[in-house]
Design a protein around this motif. Structure first.
Motif, mmCIF file in Angstrom:
data_model
loop_
_atom_site.group_PDB
_atom_site.id
_atom_site.type_symbol
_atom_site.label_atom_id
_atom_site.label_comp_id
_atom_site.label_asym_id
_atom_site.label_seq_id
_atom_site.Cartn_x
_atom_site.Cartn_y
_atom_site.Cartn_z
ATOM 1 N N TYR A 207 0.837 -1.195 0.000
ATOM 2 C CA TYR A 207 0.000 0.000 0.000
ATOM 3 C C TYR A 207 0.871 1.244 0.000
ATOM 4 O O TYR A 207 1.850 1.321 0.735
ATOM 5 C CB TYR A 207 -0.921 0.017 1.226
ATOM 6 C CG TYR A 207 -1.984 -1.044 1.166
ATOM 7 C CD1 TYR A 207 -3.125 -0.850 0.394
ATOM 8 C CD2 TYR A 207 -1.849 -2.227 1.867
ATOM 9 C CE1 TYR A 207 -4.097 -1.824 0.326
ATOM 10 C CE2 TYR A 207 -2.816 -3.208 1.807
ATOM 11 C CZ TYR A 207 -3.944 -3.002 1.040
ATOM 12 O OH TYR A 207 -4.906 -3.962 0.961
ATOM 13 N N ILE A 208 0.491 2.218 -0.852
ATOM 14 C CA ILE A 208 1.208 3.485 -0.925
ATOM 15 C C ILE A 208 0.231 4.636 -0.769
ATOM 16 O O ILE A 208 -0.977 4.470 -0.953
ATOM 17 C CB ILE A 208 1.993 3.632 -2.249
ATOM 18 C CG1 ILE A 208 1.027 3.672 -3.437
ATOM 19 C CG2 ILE A 208 3.010 2.538 -2.419
ATOM 20 C CD1 ILE A 208 1.643 4.206 -4.706
ATOM 21 N N ASP A 209 0.773 5.785 -0.444
ATOM 22 C CA ASP A 209 -0.018 7.005 -0.349
ATOM 23 C C ASP A 209 -0.113 7.604 -1.754
ATOM 24 O O ASP A 209 0.917 7.953 -2.335
ATOM 25 C CB ASP A 209 0.664 7.981 0.607
ATOM 26 C CG ASP A 209 -0.125 9.254 0.829
ATOM 27 O OD1 ASP A 209 -1.189 9.424 0.205
ATOM 28 O OD2 ASP A 209 0.333 10.084 1.627
ATOM 29 N N PRO A 210 -1.312 7.739 -2.346
ATOM 30 C CA PRO A 210 -1.411 8.259 -3.708
ATOM 31 C C PRO A 210 -0.964 9.711 -3.847
ATOM 32 O O PRO A 210 -0.568 10.140 -4.932
ATOM 33 C CB PRO A 210 -2.898 8.104 -4.057
ATOM 34 C CG PRO A 210 -3.591 7.969 -2.760
ATOM 35 C CD PRO A 210 -2.613 7.392 -1.788
ATOM 36 N N ASP A 211 -0.990 10.482 -2.775
ATOM 37 C CA ASP A 211 -0.526 11.872 -2.824
ATOM 38 C C ASP A 211 0.998 11.965 -2.764
ATOM 39 O O ASP A 211 1.584 12.937 -3.221
ATOM 40 C CB ASP A 211 -1.136 12.682 -1.676
ATOM 41 C CG ASP A 211 -2.653 12.735 -1.767
ATOM 42 O OD1 ASP A 211 -3.172 12.726 -2.907
ATOM 43 O OD2 ASP A 211 -3.300 12.775 -0.713
#
Length: 129
Positions: free
Chosen positions: A89-93
């Motif tokens: 999981y990654i932060d899209p921002d």
């Protein structure tokens, strides 16, 4: 002195709780892991975490390649080695921010908080004895 120390420990605890709540509200996005390397740092980083292994993960998000260093997760490592589809999981921002990367910082904060509580307990016991 003791009151100032306990106040500092409580302040750090509240800051830690605030950060944990803020991170849990992020909208994490899953991405497929394209490359994975197990690394162990010997010279860079907090002294308390130098002995721990970590993972360097490569992935693509919106057509661009990224990588991040995360906490070592044996299930993630074994899944990738067995050629299964593996996701993180990654932060899209901020695509360089991985969920497990944030957890590495939490472990560091937890370690310092735990040690501060032990010192505070020792100081209180010293005053009582």
């Amino acid at each position: 002195m003791l009151i100032a120390f306990i106040s500092t420990v409580l302040l750090v605890s509240f800051c830690y709780a605030f950060i944990k709540i803020k991170l849990s509200k992020r909208a994490w996005r899953p991405v497929k892991v394209e490359g994975l390397t197990k690394v162990k740092q010997h010279t860079v980083g907090p002294l308390e975490l130098l002995a721990e292994s970590s993972l360097l993960i490569e992935y693509t998000f919106k057509g661009e390649k990224y990588s991040c260093q995360t906490a070592y997760t044996e299930s993630l490592y074994n899944s990738f080695l067995s050629k299964k589809a593996t996701y993180i999981y990654i932060d899209p921002d901020n695509p360089t921010q991985c969920l497990h990367n944030a957890q590495t910082k939490w472990r560091y904060a937890k370690l310092w908080l735990f040690l501060a509580l032990i010192v505070a307990t020792c100081l209180v016991l010293k005053e009582l004895i």
